[in-house]
Design an enzyme around this catalytic site. Sequence first.
Site, PDB file in Angstrom:
ATOM      1  N   HIS A  32       0.832  -1.206   0.000  1.00 46.11           N
ATOM      2  CA  HIS A  32       0.000   0.000   0.000  1.00 46.11           C
ATOM      3  C   HIS A  32       0.860   1.247   0.000  1.00 46.11           C
ATOM      4  CE1 HIS A  32       1.160  -0.635   4.177  1.00 46.11           C
ATOM      5  NE2 HIS A  32       1.119   0.692   4.267  1.00 46.11           N
TER       6      HIS A  32
ATOM      7  N   HIS B 197       5.139   6.631  -1.575  1.00 43.06           N
ATOM      8  CA  HIS B 197       5.917   5.420  -1.870  1.00 43.06           C
ATOM      9  C   HIS B 197       5.154   4.178  -1.450  1.00 43.06           C
ATOM     10  CE1 HIS B 197       6.424   5.916   2.420  1.00 43.06           C
ATOM     11  NE2 HIS B 197       6.669   4.605   2.463  1.00 43.06           N
TER      12      HIS B 197
END
Length: 222
Positions: A70, A150
């Site tokens: 995620h 990220h």
Amino acid sequence: PSLEKDLLPLYFGWFLAKRDEDSLRKTSHEFLEQLGNLKAFKKRLQAYGYEDKHKLDLLKHFAKTPNILHCTSKFCDYGKAAGSEEYSRQEVVKKSYSKGYTLHITSLFATPRTVGARVELTEEQLLLWPLDAEREVMPKDTFPRGSRAHLTLGTAAEVQDVQTGIDLLEFIKIQQAGRDGESLGELTGSVAGKVSYFDNGMWMVNLARKIEVKSIFSGYYG
Ligand code: A2P
């Protein structure tokens, strides 16, 4: 007013769809395998705590991988983290909840601590990005909004996932100072791109072809 308070998650973020998650885990392996086999990498193992003569297995070095891949937008710690209630109350957060988004990965990076994927947020995705996300971990520097976006792909034993975004900002800080890293080779196939070395065991591949992954914006309550 209701006596019941909304439950706040551990974090909000974009969660990869299963198929794309499986394929990105494979891409991550491919990245670590190819990077680890680069001559230039083998010559620079000290930063990873290994002597040159030893063979460092990067797949083993990054002993921990997240349960769910995620991209965190806001870490709430169930409401204990500063600004989490304000974040969750935003109209854009409520209206985006459980919606599908395509994430664009522009580079992959590895440091002695973490391996991750840099995400380039779209204008629409940036609306879900907290104003202080970068300042929160690097208060002395200024970054374009979304710089910290990220996916954590893995961490060395004893390293917290939150380190991945800090490592990414460290790369960007060096680039902002006008240094683009030392060009030290190329990777091929699904991770094709130029490899740059930024000292202290910091490696980044700029992907020749961006990787797109499907995701759902949601909260993690586990
Ligand atoms: P990341 O987004 O880099 O993967 P943990 O398991 O340590 O509680 O973390 C849960 C998730 O929240 C992880 O994805 C982690 O890092 C992220 N995270 C943890 N602490 C923070 C923080 N202070 N700021 C932003 N994200 C955090």
